[in-house]
Write a protein that holds these residues in place. Structure first.
Motif, PDB file in Angstrom:
ATOM      1  N   UNK A 131     -13.292 -13.269 -19.951  1.00 23.09           N
ATOM      2  CA  UNK A 131     -13.672 -12.584 -18.711  1.00 23.09           C
ATOM      3  C   UNK A 131     -12.479 -12.474 -17.757  1.00 23.09           C
ATOM      4  N   UNK A 132     -11.285 -12.325 -18.302  1.00 24.45           N
ATOM      5  CA  UNK A 132     -10.097 -12.293 -17.459  1.00 24.45           C
ATOM      6  C   UNK A 132     -10.008 -11.107 -16.521  1.00 24.45           C
ATOM      7  N   UNK A 133     -10.798 -10.068 -16.758  1.00 24.79           N
ATOM      8  CA  UNK A 133     -10.774  -8.884 -15.897  1.00 24.79           C
ATOM      9  C   UNK A 133     -11.960  -8.853 -14.926  1.00 24.79           C
ATOM     10  N   UNK A 134     -12.673  -9.972 -14.820  1.00 28.05           N
ATOM     11  CA  UNK A 134     -13.877 -10.031 -13.996  1.00 28.05           C
ATOM     12  C   UNK A 134     -13.638 -11.007 -12.862  1.00 28.05           C
ATOM     13  N   UNK A 135     -13.778 -10.547 -11.623  1.00 31.27           N
ATOM     14  CA  UNK A 135     -13.664 -11.421 -10.455  1.00 31.27           C
ATOM     15  C   UNK A 135     -14.392 -10.784  -9.285  1.00 31.27           C
ATOM     16  N   UNK A 136     -14.905 -11.638  -8.406  1.00 36.69           N
ATOM     17  CA  UNK A 136     -15.631 -11.161  -7.232  1.00 36.69           C
ATOM     18  C   UNK A 136     -16.988 -10.580  -7.541  1.00 36.69           C
ATOM     19  N   UNK A 137     -17.562 -10.853  -8.712  1.00 41.55           N
ATOM     20  CA  UNK A 137     -18.799 -10.222  -9.156  1.00 41.55           C
ATOM     21  C   UNK A 137     -19.949 -11.220  -9.114  1.00 41.55           C
ATOM     22  N   UNK A 138     -21.149 -10.661  -8.993  1.00 39.64           N
ATOM     23  CA  UNK A 138     -22.381 -11.456  -9.052  1.00 39.64           C
ATOM     24  C   UNK A 138     -23.129 -11.101 -10.325  1.00 39.64           C
ATOM     25  N   UNK A 139     -23.575 -12.111 -11.035  1.00 41.86           N
ATOM     26  CA  UNK A 139     -24.301 -11.926 -12.283  1.00 41.86           C
ATOM     27  C   UNK A 139     -25.715 -12.471 -12.100  1.00 41.86           C
ATOM     28  N   UNK A 140     -26.697 -11.573 -12.143  1.00 42.99           N
ATOM     29  CA  UNK A 140     -28.105 -11.941 -11.979  1.00 42.99           C
ATOM     30  C   UNK A 140     -28.687 -12.202 -13.360  1.00 42.99           C
ATOM     31  N   UNK A 141     -29.180 -13.416 -13.556  1.00 40.41           N
ATOM     32  CA  UNK A 141     -29.789 -13.804 -14.819  1.00 40.41           C
ATOM     33  C   UNK A 141     -31.221 -14.258 -14.527  1.00 40.41           C
ATOM     34  N   UNK A 142     -32.136 -13.290 -14.516  1.00 44.47           N
ATOM     35  CA  UNK A 142     -33.524 -13.579 -14.146  1.00 44.47           C
ATOM     36  C   UNK A 142     -34.534 -12.932 -15.073  1.00 44.47           C
ATOM     37  N   UNK A 143     -34.094 -12.470 -16.229  1.00 43.65           N
ATOM     38  CA  UNK A 143     -35.042 -11.840 -17.144  1.00 43.65           C
ATOM     39  C   UNK A 143     -35.526 -10.489 -16.681  1.00 43.65           C
ATOM     40  N   UNK A 144     -34.847  -9.891 -15.710  1.00 44.07           N
ATOM     41  CA  UNK A 144     -35.232  -8.568 -15.232  1.00 44.07           C
ATOM     42  C   UNK A 144     -36.247  -8.560 -14.115  1.00 44.07           C
ATOM     43  N   UNK A 145     -36.575  -9.723 -13.524  1.00 42.76           N
ATOM     44  CA  UNK A 145     -37.632  -9.774 -12.522  1.00 42.76           C
ATOM     45  C   UNK A 145     -37.256  -9.062 -11.223  1.00 42.76           C
ATOM     46  N   UNK A 146     -35.987  -9.091 -10.826  1.00 42.90           N
ATOM     47  CA  UNK A 146     -35.620  -8.426  -9.580  1.00 42.90           C
ATOM     48  C   UNK A 146     -35.632  -6.911  -9.713  1.00 42.90           C
ATOM     49  N   UNK A 147     -35.707  -6.389 -10.937  1.00 43.54           N
ATOM     50  CA  UNK A 147     -35.793  -4.944 -11.150  1.00 43.54           C
ATOM     51  C   UNK A 147     -37.214  -4.476 -11.413  1.00 43.54           C
ATOM     52  N   UNK A 148     -38.173  -5.374 -11.359  1.00 40.69           N
ATOM     53  CA  UNK A 148     -39.555  -5.046 -11.671  1.00 40.69           C
ATOM     54  C   UNK A 148     -40.317  -4.782 -10.382  1.00 40.69           C
ATOM     55  N   UNK A 149     -41.010  -3.648 -10.321  1.00 35.96           N
ATOM     56  CA  UNK A 149     -41.808  -3.308  -9.145  1.00 35.96           C
ATOM     57  C   UNK A 149     -43.159  -4.010  -9.239  1.00 35.96           C
ATOM     58  N   UNK A 150     -43.490  -4.798  -8.232  1.00 34.64           N
ATOM     59  CA  UNK A 150     -44.713  -5.591  -8.242  1.00 34.64           C
ATOM     60  C   UNK A 150     -45.493  -5.303  -6.971  1.00 34.64           C
ATOM     61  N   UNK A 151     -46.785  -4.923  -7.121  1.00 40.05           N
ATOM     62  CA  UNK A 151     -47.699  -4.772  -5.996  1.00 40.05           C
ATOM     63  C   UNK A 151     -48.830  -5.783  -6.163  1.00 40.05           C
TER      64      UNK A 151
END
Length: 257
Positions: A131-151
């Protein structure tokens, strides 16, 4: 995590959470800066998906995790290129050892609740040379829950069409009658607003000539006889009626001399 209503959240509780989750990372990065620069090391902070979504009464925790995300890209700019800095935001990670229910697993787009091994593998990759070219990044590891629309309280089909279903399908008869009356009133108001505007009569050949950018027959005839520009056309009903020649001669004959 301190879970208290905002009115009951004391400044001491707020400061303790901020110091544990945010200030500690800042102090560690400042203390290890020289060693990390010499070794061209990497920093991996652990935030949370609470930096992007929250539950009630978690202001201090959400603020500390959001601060970690901001601190990460600030450190990446200040310490680079010798030191890379990234952050991982885990979702639901089962660290208790109790097996989650089937419903808990199925609600994740990935099909299961997260495990500590998922976060460890991602952190190992961020710390390694791959990952030598990766810096200043956020990696979300939540199984896709933050992208799921829930009502809450709605089924999947109803949540897709709630904006139109709730408005166009009243349940009670009184609501239906009210909607019908409102629709009729809207139609009557639209009919009143429509105004009919009369335009002066223009022959078809004149309209075609104007569309094509050419002079009309009447305009060409006036130019040929050098009679100046043509007068504007008027509707036949608006033209003054002229007496016939025979009638004019009869009037002249009957006029006393």
């Amino acid at each position: 995590m301190v879970r208290k209503p905002l009115r009951d959240l004391a400044l001491e509780d707020w400061s303790r959470v901020i110091a544990t989750n945010l200030t500690s990372t800042y102090l560690l990065a400042r203390a290890a800066e020289d060693l990390l620069r010499a070794a061209h090391g990497s920093i991996v902070a652990i935030a949370s998906t609470r930096a992007h979504q929250s539950e009630p009464d978690t202001e201090s925790y959400a603020a500390s995790k959001g601060g970690l995300v901001a601190l990460t890209h600030a450190l990446a700019i200040s310490l680079g290129p010798e030191i890379r800095t990234n952050v991982i935001s885990p979702g639901w990670i089962n660290v208790t050892g109790d097996e989650p229910s089937r419903r808990d697993h199925e609600q994740h787009p990935a099909g299961r609740v997260g495990r500590p091994e998922d976060i460890a593998a991602l952190a190992a990759w961020l710390l390694g040379p791959e990952s030598g070219f990766v810096t200043g990044a956020e990696f979300v590891s939540d199984g896709g829950m933050t992208r799921k629309m829930i009502y809450e309280g709605r089924s999947r089909d109803r949540s897709r069409h709630h904006a139109t279903t709730d408005r166009t399908a009243p349940r009670s008869p009184a609501a239906r009658r009210t909607q019908l009356h409102a629709t009729d009133a809207t139609r009557r108001a639209a009919a009143r607003d429509r105004t009919v505007t009369s335009r002066p009569y223009t022959p078809r050949h004149t309209r075609r000539a104007r569309l094509n950018g050419r002079p009309s027959r009447r305009e060409r005839r006036h130019e040929h006889h050098d009679r100046g520009p043509a007068r504007p056309l008027r509707h036949p009903a608006a033209r003054p009626r002229r007496p016939l020649r025979r009638t004019r001669r009869l009037v002249d004959a009957l006029r006393p001399r």
